[in-house]
Write a protein that holds these residues in place. Structure first.
Motif, short mmCIF file in Angstrom:
data_model
loop_
_atom_site.label_atom_id
_atom_site.label_comp_id
_atom_site.label_asym_id
_atom_site.label_seq_id
_atom_site.Cartn_x
_atom_site.Cartn_y
_atom_site.Cartn_z
N ARG A 97 36.38 64.46 42.48
CA ARG A 97 35.14 65.11 42.11
C ARG A 97 34.71 66.20 43.09
O ARG A 97 34.42 67.30 42.70
N ARG A 98 34.68 65.86 44.40
CA ARG A 98 34.06 66.81 45.30
C ARG A 98 34.84 67.07 46.58
O ARG A 98 34.85 68.18 47.07
N SER A 99 35.45 66.04 47.15
CA SER A 99 35.91 66.16 48.52
C SER A 99 36.95 67.26 48.71
O SER A 99 36.93 67.97 49.71
N LEU A 100 37.87 67.43 47.77
CA LEU A 100 38.89 68.44 47.94
C LEU A 100 38.36 69.84 47.69
O LEU A 100 38.84 70.81 48.26
N GLU A 149 29.86 75.60 45.75
CA GLU A 149 30.38 76.40 44.64
C GLU A 149 29.50 76.27 43.40
O GLU A 149 29.97 76.06 42.29
N GLY A 150 28.18 76.34 43.61
CA GLY A 150 27.26 76.17 42.50
C GLY A 150 27.01 74.74 42.11
O GLY A 150 26.42 74.46 41.06
N GLY A 151 27.47 73.80 42.94
CA GLY A 151 27.28 72.39 42.66
C GLY A 151 25.82 71.98 42.75
O GLY A 151 24.96 72.72 43.24
N ASP A 152 25.53 70.78 42.30
CA ASP A 152 24.17 70.26 42.28
C ASP A 152 23.75 69.89 43.70
O ASP A 152 24.39 69.05 44.34
N PRO A 153 22.68 70.50 44.24
CA PRO A 153 22.27 70.18 45.61
C PRO A 153 21.75 68.77 45.78
O PRO A 153 21.62 68.29 46.91
N GLU A 154 21.45 68.06 44.68
CA GLU A 154 20.97 66.69 44.79
C GLU A 154 22.11 65.69 44.82
O GLU A 154 22.04 64.67 45.51
N THR A 155 23.18 65.96 44.09
CA THR A 155 24.28 64.99 44.00
C THR A 155 25.49 65.38 44.84
O THR A 155 26.28 64.51 45.20
N ASP A 156 25.65 66.64 45.15
CA ASP A 156 26.80 67.09 45.94
C ASP A 156 26.37 67.29 47.39
O ASP A 156 26.24 68.42 47.87
N GLU A 200 31.06 62.06 52.40
CA GLU A 200 30.08 62.16 51.32
C GLU A 200 28.90 61.24 51.57
O GLU A 200 29.03 60.11 52.03
N LEU A 201 27.71 61.75 51.24
CA LEU A 201 26.47 60.98 51.32
C LEU A 201 26.12 60.43 49.95
O LEU A 201 26.57 60.95 48.92
N PRO A 202 25.30 59.38 49.90
CA PRO A 202 24.83 58.89 48.59
C PRO A 202 24.06 60.00 47.87
O PRO A 202 23.39 60.82 48.49
N ASP A 203 24.16 60.03 46.55
CA ASP A 203 23.46 61.04 45.76
C ASP A 203 21.97 61.02 46.06
O ASP A 203 21.33 59.96 46.09
N GLY A 204 21.39 62.22 46.27
CA GLY A 204 19.96 62.32 46.49
C GLY A 204 19.47 61.79 47.81
O GLY A 204 18.27 61.58 47.98
N ALA A 205 20.36 61.60 48.78
CA ALA A 205 19.95 61.01 50.05
C ALA A 205 19.07 61.96 50.87
O ALA A 205 18.25 61.50 51.66
N VAL A 206 19.23 63.26 50.68
CA VAL A 206 18.45 64.25 51.40
C VAL A 206 17.75 65.13 50.38
O VAL A 206 18.37 65.56 49.40
N ASP A 207 16.46 65.40 50.59
CA ASP A 207 15.70 66.25 49.68
C ASP A 207 16.49 67.54 49.44
O ASP A 207 16.79 68.27 50.38
N PRO A 208 16.85 67.83 48.17
CA PRO A 208 17.75 68.96 47.91
C PRO A 208 17.15 70.32 48.19
O PRO A 208 17.88 71.30 48.35
N MET A 209 15.83 70.44 48.24
CA MET A 209 15.21 71.75 48.39
C MET A 209 14.30 71.88 49.61
O MET A 209 13.79 72.95 49.87
N ALA A 210 14.07 70.81 50.34
CA ALA A 210 13.19 70.89 51.51
C ALA A 210 13.85 71.76 52.59
O ALA A 210 15.02 71.58 52.92
N PRO A 211 13.09 72.71 53.17
CA PRO A 211 13.68 73.57 54.20
C PRO A 211 13.84 72.87 55.54
O PRO A 211 14.72 73.22 56.32
#
Length: 377
Positions: free
Chosen positions: A2-5, A52-59, A77-88
């Motif tokens: 899915r993501r790592s490679l 690469e345009g991936g989801d900032p919440e899940t990737d 990889e971190l758990p999905d949504g572990a870090v606020d995707p948009m917080a600066p």
């Protein structure tokens, strides 16, 4: 897969740096957490939210980069949504244990603080994920009308904030990493300020709790400008410097420099043009001094990662990463390293965690090894 490679190619292209095939091959030969923590977790650690345009919440991925070239050396990889995707500004520098084996994060629905453990690739529950991951193993759930937030790991303890929202100051609590659901220690109350906003807080390098609104300000004379600081146990945590009509402040949600030193960035709240670079502040017996860093660049410093010995610091502007070597607080050399990375978060760049210069200590030599330890005293 899915993501790592996909991460390696995305990081290389977006950072405009070449990936070292030897780094990739050596990282690929590491198969266990023991091997990884012994030799593989060194470099500039950044949390990327989206590729690469991936989801900032899940990737979301923790990546260790070569601090000289920027090439990715290892990724987790971190758990999905572990870090606020948009917080600066997120204090991710405090979310990981010193040995990288544990990671803390919070969720709103349901309200809980989660403790995740670094696991081997073969233990991953998601068949689509390859490589090392953090998997949640313990959860501190909130009671009715309780909000849990701001988890930080320091030493062998997990810290977090509990609030009720009923006009009562939130409480800073801490629990042992190896018993997160035990009775927490009440470490302090976050005094309410203007608009009932709870005070900011931080941990000093020695683990002392600093609650901003509970610490008196100190005016420091004997330097160029007007300096006001707040300190806890001999460590400057908050500082505001006004000089040449400009205001500079310590970085919120960032590593505390330690001792009588601090890194300052422009306040940016005046509505005018924001000055470039940063200031390194040093308080002496007879006053204070400041050293301007990266004043010739086109933007202010937005993130930094100091060396453990505080004899160098990595600085990120809106365009690139730089290294500044220091000796007794004085700048010896400044070098531009590589273009800054991109991700899909609001600001568009990954969050800095730490500049890890040496492999973490062997956890078998520590008295406690975390939640999965057996027969702890």
């Amino acid at each position: 897969m899915r993501r790592s490679l996909a991460l390696a190619s995305a990081v290389c292209l977006l950072a405009v740096t070449a990936c070292d095939s030897s780094s990739e091959s050596s990282a690929g030969s590491i198969e266990t957490v023991e091997e990884l923590t012994e030799e593989g977790l060194v470099g500039l650690a950044l949390i990327h939210r989206g590729f690469e345009g991936g989801d900032p919440e899940t990737d979301q991925v923790l990546v260790f980069h070569d601090p000289d070239t920027g090439a990715p050396l290892q990724r987790i990889e971190l758990p999905d949504g572990a870090v606020d995707p948009m917080a600066p500004d997120v204090p991710v520098h405090g979310r990981f244990s010193d040995d990288w084996r544990y990671f803390a994060f919070v969720t709103d629905e349901p309200g809980a603080v989660h403790l995740a453990r670094l696991i081997d690739p073969e233990e991953a529950e998601d068949a689509e994920v390859e490589g090392f991951t953090y998997q949640p193993i313990e959860t501190i759930t909130s009671a009715q009308n309780e909000t849990l937030s701001q988890p930080l790991i320091h030493g062998e303890r997990l810290w977090y904030v509990s609030g009720s929202g009923n006009g009562q100051p939130p409480q800073v609590l801490s629990v042992p990493l190896d018993a997160p659901n035990g009775t927490p220690n009440q470490e302090g109350s976050l005094a309410l300020g203007e608009g009932q906003r709870p005070s900011d807080w931080a941990l000093t390098p020695d683990g002392s709790l600093h609650i901003r609104n509970s610490v008196p300000t100190q005016q420091v004379a004997g330097g160029e400008g007007n300096l006001v600081v707040r300190s806890t146990n001999g460590t400057v945590v908050n500082a505001t410097l006004t000089t040449n009509g400009e205001q500079w402040q310590t970085f919120d949600d960032a590593t505390v420099w330690g001792g009588d030193n601090a890194l300052l960035r422009p306040d940016g709240g005046g509505g005018g043009q924001t000055p470039n670079g940063a200031f390194l502040l040093s308080i002496q017996a007879q006053g204070f001094s400041t050293t301007r860093l990266l004043a010739e660049e086109d933007s202010p410093v937005v993130q930094f990662a100091p060396s453990q010995e505080r004899d160098a610091v990595l600085l990120q502007t809106e365009q690139a990463w730089f290294r500044v070597d220091l000796k007794e607080g004085e700048v010896e050399e400044t070098e531009e390293l590589f273009p800054r990375y991109h991700d899909a978060s609001m600001d568009g760049w990954p969050l800095v965690v730490r500049w890890a210069q040496e492999p973490p200590a062997d956890p078998s030599e520590e008295p406690s090894q975390g939640p999965d330890a057996q027969n702890n005293p």
